[in-house]
Design a protein around this motif. Structure first.
Motif, short mmCIF file in Angstrom:
data_model
loop_
_atom_site.label_atom_id
_atom_site.label_comp_id
_atom_site.label_asym_id
_atom_site.label_seq_id
_atom_site.Cartn_x
_atom_site.Cartn_y
_atom_site.Cartn_z
N SER A 6 3.87 -8.37 7.99
CA SER A 6 4.44 -8.23 6.65
C SER A 6 5.26 -9.47 6.33
O SER A 6 5.78 -10.15 7.22
CB SER A 6 5.33 -6.99 6.59
N ASN A 7 5.40 -9.77 5.03
CA ASN A 7 6.31 -10.84 4.63
C ASN A 7 7.73 -10.32 4.44
O ASN A 7 8.65 -11.09 4.16
CB ASN A 7 5.82 -11.55 3.36
N GLY A 8 7.91 -9.00 4.57
CA GLY A 8 9.24 -8.41 4.55
C GLY A 8 9.85 -8.19 3.19
O GLY A 8 10.95 -7.65 3.08
N ILE A 9 9.14 -8.54 2.13
CA ILE A 9 9.73 -8.46 0.80
C ILE A 9 10.03 -7.02 0.38
O ILE A 9 10.94 -6.76 -0.40
CB ILE A 9 8.83 -9.18 -0.23
N LEU A 10 9.26 -6.05 0.93
CA LEU A 10 9.48 -4.63 0.62
C LEU A 10 10.08 -3.86 1.79
O LEU A 10 10.20 -2.64 1.72
CB LEU A 10 8.15 -3.98 0.21
N LEU A 11 10.47 -4.56 2.83
CA LEU A 11 10.91 -3.89 4.05
C LEU A 11 12.13 -3.01 3.84
O LEU A 11 12.24 -1.94 4.43
CB LEU A 11 11.20 -4.93 5.14
N LEU A 31 0.81 -1.21 0.00
CA LEU A 31 0.00 0.00 0.00
C LEU A 31 0.85 1.27 0.00
O LEU A 31 0.32 2.37 -0.17
CB LEU A 31 -0.94 0.00 1.21
N GLY A 32 2.15 1.13 0.21
CA GLY A 32 3.04 2.28 0.15
C GLY A 32 2.73 3.31 1.24
O GLY A 32 2.41 2.96 2.38
N ASP A 33 2.79 4.59 0.87
CA ASP A 33 2.58 5.66 1.85
C ASP A 33 1.19 5.60 2.49
O ASP A 33 1.00 6.04 3.62
CB ASP A 33 2.77 7.03 1.20
N LYS A 34 0.24 5.05 1.75
CA LYS A 34 -1.14 5.02 2.25
C LYS A 34 -1.25 4.30 3.59
O LYS A 34 -1.94 4.79 4.50
CB LYS A 34 -2.05 4.36 1.22
N ILE A 35 -0.56 3.18 3.74
CA ILE A 35 -0.71 2.44 4.99
C ILE A 35 -0.18 3.25 6.17
O ILE A 35 -0.78 3.26 7.25
CB ILE A 35 -0.01 1.06 4.90
N TRP A 36 0.90 4.00 5.97
CA TRP A 36 1.47 4.78 7.08
C TRP A 36 0.58 5.97 7.41
O TRP A 36 0.41 6.30 8.60
CB TRP A 36 2.88 5.23 6.74
N ASN A 37 -0.02 6.57 6.40
CA ASN A 37 -0.95 7.68 6.65
C ASN A 37 -2.18 7.18 7.42
O ASN A 37 -2.67 7.85 8.33
CB ASN A 37 -1.38 8.32 5.33
N TRP A 38 -2.66 6.01 7.05
CA TRP A 38 -3.84 5.45 7.73
C TRP A 38 -3.52 5.10 9.18
O TRP A 38 -4.34 5.33 10.08
CB TRP A 38 -4.33 4.22 6.98
N LEU A 39 -2.34 4.54 9.41
CA LEU A 39 -1.97 4.18 10.78
C LEU A 39 -1.78 5.44 11.63
O LEU A 39 -2.15 5.45 12.82
CB LEU A 39 -0.71 3.34 10.79
N ASP A 40 -1.23 6.48 11.04
CA ASP A 40 -1.12 7.75 11.77
C ASP A 40 -2.50 8.29 12.13
O ASP A 40 -2.70 8.82 13.23
CB ASP A 40 -0.38 8.79 10.92
N PHE A 41 -3.45 8.16 11.22
CA PHE A 41 -4.81 8.62 11.50
C PHE A 41 -5.40 7.81 12.67
O PHE A 41 -6.02 8.39 13.58
CB PHE A 41 -5.71 8.47 10.27
N ALA A 42 -5.22 6.49 12.64
CA ALA A 42 -5.76 5.63 13.71
C ALA A 42 -5.18 6.04 15.06
O ALA A 42 -5.91 6.13 16.06
CB ALA A 42 -5.47 4.17 13.41
N ALA A 43 -3.88 6.27 15.09
CA ALA A 43 -3.26 6.69 16.35
C ALA A 43 -3.77 8.05 16.79
O ALA A 43 -4.04 8.28 17.97
CB ALA A 43 -1.74 6.70 16.19
N GLY A 44 -3.91 8.96 15.84
CA GLY A 44 -4.43 10.28 16.16
C GLY A 44 -5.85 10.26 16.67
O GLY A 44 -6.25 11.09 17.50
N ALA A 45 -6.64 9.27 16.19
CA ALA A 45 -8.02 9.13 16.65
C ALA A 45 -8.09 8.58 18.07
O ALA A 45 -9.11 8.72 18.74
CB ALA A 45 -8.79 8.22 15.70
#
Length: 292
Positions: A73-78, A50-64
Motif C-alpha cells: 500500500s502507499n498508505g494514503i488510506l491507512l 477496494l475498501g471492505d472488498k479487499i479484506w473479505n477477499w483476503l479472508d477467503f484466501a486464508a480460509g481456502a
C-alpha cells in the motif's frame, strides 16, 4: 497518488478490477497446489481503495488454505483501516514510502502527505505492539533513486526505532517500455543472468492473463488465461517454457522481445533490515565487479 518512479500512469491497458469469481478461483487453486506460495494482490493499484472488498477477499484466501498472503500500500488510506490490517490474515504488509524528508517524499509520491502517512504507519506499529501480534510483519519499503539516495540511513534508523522491518531496493525501469530510466542498468547479452521474475513469478492481470512477470504492466507477453486453463497447466505449458527455458540456457536471442529490452533482472531482490532474512544488496554480487 501519482508516483515519480512508476510507469502505471502511462499504462494503456484497460484499467479494471478483477472479479470476485476469478479471484476466488485463483486462490483456491493456489491453496490446493502450493499453499505456501506468496499471494500478492494489486500489483498495479492501491489495494486499500477496494475498501471492505479487499479484506473479505483476503479472508477467503486464508480460509481456502493460502498461508502466505502479502499486501502492499502507499498508505494514503491507512489511517482509517488500521484495525482491518491487524485483523487480517496477512503475513506481510508493505508500505511503499520512498522518502524520509517531507519535501523528498512529497516530490516522489505526488499527491501524498508525508507527515499524515508516516503518522498512520506509526500508529499501526504502536497498535500491533500493544496487541502483541507477530503478524503481519510491517515492512517500510524504500525504493532508491537519485532523488532520495541520501536518505536511506535516516529512513532506516527512523523505522527500525519503531520496530518496523525496512526493505531497501532499487527502482525498476518497468521493462524499459515507458519513460522511466534507471541509471546504471545495462542491456548487454554478455552480461546477464536468467531473470528471477520470469522464472519464479506468475503475474495475473485482472482479465485472467498470465504475463511474463510482475513488471510487464501492459501484458505484452501472455502465456495463457486462467479462465481457460489452470495456473498449473499454463505454468507447465509451452508458452511459459518459451520464457523460462531460453533464459536458463542463456539463449538471449530466443527470449520474448519484452525480455530482450529489459534490464530489470539486475534489480530483482532487496536488502531487508530487522529480520533473519537479511541479504546483501539487490543486485547480483558480480554486478559491481563488472562495472569496475
Amino acid at each position: 497518488m501519482v508516483c515519480l518512479h512508476c510507469s502505471h500512469k502511462e499504462m494503456k491497458r484497460a484499467r479494471a478490477d478483477m472479479t470476485e469469481e476469478l479471484f476466488k478461483s485463483i486462490v483456491t487453486e493456489v491453496a490446493q497446489e502450493m499453499p505456501d506460495c506468496e499471494i500478492w494482490p494489486t500489483f498495479y493499484g492501491e489495494a486499500l481503495l477496494l475498501g471492505d472488498k479487499i479484506w473479505n477477499w483476503l479472508d477467503f484466501a486464508a480460509g481456502a488454505g493460502c498461508r502466505n498472503i502479502v499486501l502492499n500500500s502507499n498508505g494514503i488510506l491507512l489511517g482509517r483501516m488500521i484495525d482491518q490490517v491487524l485483523n487480517s490474515p496477512l503475513k506481510r504488509f508493505i508500505l511503499s514510502l520512498d522518502g524520509f524528508k517531507p519535501e523528498t517524499f512529497n516530490k516522489i509520491r505526488k499527491g501524498g502527505n508525508r507527515n499524515k502517512i508516516f503518522g498512520a504507519v506509526e500508529e499501526l506499529l504502536r497498535r500491533k505492539e500493544q496487541r502483541g501480534q507477530e503478524h503481519p510483519i510491517i515492512q517500510c519499503q524504500f525504493s532508491v533513486m537519485k532523488e532520495n539516495e541520501a536518505e536511506v540511513e535516516e529512513f532506516t534508523a527512523f523505522w527500525r526505532s519503531r520496530h518496523a522491518e525496512v526493505k531497501v531496493r532499487h527502482m525498476v525501469s518497468w521493462t524499459s517500455t515507458g519513460s522511466i530510466v534507471v541509471p546504471g542498468l545495462v542491456n548487454d547479452p554478455e552480461f546477464r543472468i536468467a531473470c528471477p521474475w520470469g522464472n519464479n513469478a506468475a503475474a495475473i492481470h485482472q482479465n485472467g492473463n498470465i504475463v511474463t512477470c510482475a513488471v510487464d504492466y501492459e501484458g505484452r507477453y501472455v502465456a495463457g488465461n486462467v479462465r481457460e486453463q489452470s495456473i498449473k497447466e499454463i505454468w507447465q505449458g509451452n508458452h511459459y517454457s518459451q520464457v523460462r527455458a531460453p533464459h536458463r540456457r542463456h539463449e538471449w536471442e530466443k527470449i520474448p522481445i519484452i525480455c530482450q529490452g529489459c534490464p530489470d533482472w539486475q534489480v530483482v531482490g532487496a536488502r531487508y533490515i530487522g529480520t533473519e532474512q537479511d541479504a546483501p544488496g539487490s543486485r547480483p554480487f558480480w554486478y559491481q565487479q563488472q562495472k569496475q
